[in-house]
Design an enzyme around this catalytic site. Structure first.
Site, short mmCIF file in Angstrom:
data_model
loop_
_atom_site.label_atom_id
_atom_site.label_comp_id
_atom_site.label_asym_id
_atom_site.label_seq_id
_atom_site.Cartn_x
_atom_site.Cartn_y
_atom_site.Cartn_z
NE ARG A 69 0.94 2.15 -6.06
CZ ARG A 69 0.59 0.97 -6.55
NH1 ARG A 69 1.17 0.52 -7.66
NH2 ARG A 69 -0.30 0.22 -5.96
CE1 TYR A 197 -2.13 8.99 -5.68
CE2 TYR A 197 -0.42 7.42 -6.27
CZ TYR A 197 -1.49 7.77 -5.49
OH TYR A 197 -1.93 6.92 -4.52
CE LYS A 206 3.25 2.03 -2.15
NZ LYS A 206 3.02 1.00 -1.14
CG HIS A 226 3.51 -3.29 -0.05
ND1 HIS A 226 2.48 -3.60 -0.91
CD2 HIS A 226 3.21 -2.07 0.44
CE1 HIS A 226 1.61 -2.61 -0.94
NE2 HIS A 226 2.03 -1.68 -0.13
CB SER A 248 -2.67 -1.44 -2.97
OG SER A 248 -1.29 -1.44 -3.22
CB CYS A 250 -6.07 -5.62 1.71
SG CYS A 250 -6.45 -6.51 0.19
CG ASP A 277 2.81 1.40 2.26
OD1 ASP A 277 2.01 0.48 1.99
OD2 ASP A 277 3.37 2.08 1.39
NE ARG A 371 -3.66 6.84 -1.79
CZ ARG A 371 -3.02 5.68 -1.57
NH1 ARG A 371 -2.26 5.52 -0.50
NH2 ARG A 371 -3.17 4.67 -2.40
C1 OXD Z 1 -0.20 1.43 -2.29
C2 OXD Z 1 0.06 2.57 -1.41
O1 OXD Z 1 -0.74 1.61 -3.39
O2 OXD Z 1 0.54 2.37 -0.29
O3 OXD Z 1 0.14 0.31 -1.89
O4 OXD Z 1 -0.19 3.74 -1.81
MN MN Z 2 1.24 0.37 -0.07
#
Ligand code: OXD
Ligand code: MN
Length: 587
Positions: A69, A197, A206, A226, A248, A250, A277, A371
């Site tokens: 991102r 991406y 997002k 989130h 993100s 974690c 998510d 990913r």
């Molecule tokens: C993030 C994702 O960056 O879920 O939080 O991709």
């Molecule tokens: Mn996320």
């Protein structure tokens, strides 16, 4: 095609601007998607993997400048700058529209424009919302087909819809200097250019489900967060649902697909995944908070996924998955990544597309942010409530960051307003994985710092309002920290499946089954209240994990003050009071 005149008009306008050779509507027809997949294989955009070992799986390599991102190129364009807040990059809508129109002008000439009506949330759910993404990327079409609901039923819903989010995307020439991901919450619009991406290009995720939805949620009286959503089934067969917000990287997907340790499994505990998510939360007819997962798949980080850390994810991504930027094993035509096993392929291609030998290479083969995109239906622990149009009732909200010393393993907020305070000061310390100094505290309120589509000071106020409406039906709020380290920098808590032990305490608190110690920071377990049976040589030092270092907390208060000041008048007075109360209790 749709009957909706507003949609038609908008698509016609986009065609005039982007000047594609051809326009193609996507309604989930598998024949059409197969044709697109084949075209992508032919052009090299996708590699078809070994279909015996990985049925329905494909590999994609992105441009090497387009792997994450782009927060510095992400904007929230509201009429007034203060409505976007210090948490967002801002430009006046007029200026940004002018710049974007220049960039989008003719960007699809020689290409096909794909128009994708999609639904976020179970089709027919009163929580669900519609969007239409226009894109020139087959990779985006195929990913959107996994991550959102796309079907003739969705097209039918759109026919009579008043409202939809307009998502315009083009990979253009992937020029980083002209990369922009722009949100216009006042117009229900998203424009994204020069990136393919996921977080920048799959605009349902997002951009819509968090940034635009959080703005809508503020107007309409709900929350777009989130957060993962899980159901924990106890031996009596009762299921209690929990939402959890972590910044993100974690381990949200790991927690969302947790397999309880054997001693819990034997007793009959199970964990069900509703979402990994994003959660949309509303107050239900019973006055409680109810959550749906607006997504239909998982877009997760691959490296580190293995049989120990997340066996459910590994099973999920064995079929129907698009892998992006992992290692291509040429001998078996399969994929590999760091942390899968200790047997890297020798005859392989790395994420950059270069020859790579895992036995001798110095550099990593998979990008650290490589990913998987995989459908929720493949997850072995997918909740039976996943498609429930009303969602699931939430008993607890958990916030968690990555803190080496300050935050204990777990504590409970004193009430919902205190919980909003706890969420607002959620923070992680930088690790060696980030550029810059290690151990710097970065606030990531409710893990929403990069995703809140309006001023976060107002967002905290909105949370407090929701709390007032919920009254005594509000979920209990907790803070967890899986990442406390000892004097040698080693993690003290075993984490992963063992996190079930902390969840057990959290549920016992929600059900009024256990007393807690009233401490300066909130309610805490006694060391013996966290079940450590069967941990063997993973036995953690519980006293240390639950210790509160008052000096560190006093330092923390100073940095919270600085952080809060950045929101000026927008920070609710009540949060200052919560901070003063904490300061008083620590004295
Ligand atoms: C993030 C994702 O960056 O879920 O939080 O991709
Ligand atoms: Mn996320």
């Amino acid at each position: 095609m749709t009957e909706n005149q507003k949609v038609k008009k908008w698509v016609d306008w986009a065609v005039d601007l982007c000047k594609p050779n051809k326009v193609m509507w996507i309604d989930g027809d598998t024949k059409v998607l197969d044709e697109l997949r084949n075209a992508a294989i032919k052009s090299g955009e996708l590699i078809k993997l070994n279909q015996e070992l990985l049925p329905g799986c494909y590999l994609h390599r992105s441009a090497i400048n387009d792997v994450a991102r782009s927060e510095d190129k992400t904007f929230v364009c509201t009429t007034k700058e203060e409505d976007a807040g210090p948490n967002n990059n801002w430009r006046p809508p007029k200026d940004m529209y002018t710049r974007l129109e220049g960039l989008f002008d003719g960007c699809m000439s020689g290409r096909t424009m794909y128009v994708i009506p999609f639904c976020m949330g179970p089709v027919g759910s009163p929580f669900a919302k519609l969007g239409v993404e226009i894109t020139d990327s087959i990779y985006v079409v195929l990913n959107m087909d996994i991550m959102t609901r796309i079907s003739p039923d969705v097209v039918k819903m759109l026919d009579s819809a008043n409202d939809f989010v307009k998502c315009l995307h083009s990979t253009a020439d992937l020029n980083e200097d002209n990369r922009l991901i722009c949100h216009f919450p006042e117009d229900n619009g998203i424009w994204s250019i020069n990136s393919g991406y996921g977080g920048n290009a799959l605009l349902g995720k997002k951009c819509f489900a968090l940034r635009i939805a959080s703005y809508q949620a503020k107007q309409e009286g709900w929350l777009a967060e989130h957060m993962l959503i899980i159901g924990i089934e106890n031996p009596k067969g009762e299921v209690h649902y929990i939402c959890a917000a972590f910044p993100s990287a974690c381990g949200k997907t790991n927690l969302a697909m947790l397999i309880p340790p054997e001693i819990y499994r034997k007793k009959g505990y199970k964990v069900w995944c509703v979402g990994d998510d994003i959660a949309w939360l509303r107050i239900g007819p019973d006055g409680r908070l109810w959550a749906i997962n607006p997504e239909n798949g998982y877009f997760g980080v691959v490296p580190g996924t293995n049989r120990q850390t997340n066996p459910n994810a590994l099973a999920t991504i064995a079929t129907d998955t698009i892998y992006t930027n992992v290692v291509h094993n040429l001998d078996s035509n399969t994929v590999w990544w760091e942390g899968l096993d200790s047997n890297p392929p020798e005859n392989a291609v790395d994420w950059r597309g270069e020859v790579w030998n895992g036995k001798t290479a110095a550099a990593k083969g998979a990008h650290p942010n490589s990913r998987f995109t995989t459908p929720a239906r493949n997850c072995p622990c997918l909740s039976p409530e996943f498609e429930n149009p009303m969602g699931v009732p939430i008993s607890a909200i958990i916030f968690g960051g990555r803190r080496a010393k300050t935050a204990p393993l777990v504590y409970q907020a004193r009430d919902f307003a205190h919980g909003v305070f706890v969420g607002s000061v959620l923070a992680s310390e930088t690790t060696a994985a980030q550029t810059g100094a290690v151990g710097v505290v970065r606030y990531d309120s409710m893990a929403m710092k990069p995703f809140c589509g309006y001023n976060m000071g107002d967002y905290f106020g909105h949370w407090l309002e929701i709390g007032k409406k919920l009254g005594d039906k509000a979920p209990a709020v907790f803070n967890v920290n899986w990442f406390r380290t000892d004097e040698n920098g080693r993690f003290m808590w075993p984490g992963f499946g063992e996190n079930m032990r902390v969840l057990e305490w959290i549920l016992a608190r929600c059900n009024d089954e256990i007393n807690a110690i009233d401490t300066s920071i909130g309610y805490m377990p006694r060391p013996e209240d966290i079940n450590t049976d069967g941990l063997g040589n993973k036995m953690p030092p519980m006293q240390e994990l639950l210790r509160i270092d008052k000096e560190l907390w006093q330092t923390e208060i100073k940095s919270i003050k600085e952080y809060y000041q950045t929101f000026g008048d927008h920070l609710p007075r009540q949060l200052w009071t919560e901070l003063e109360n904490l300061e008083g209790r620590l004295k």
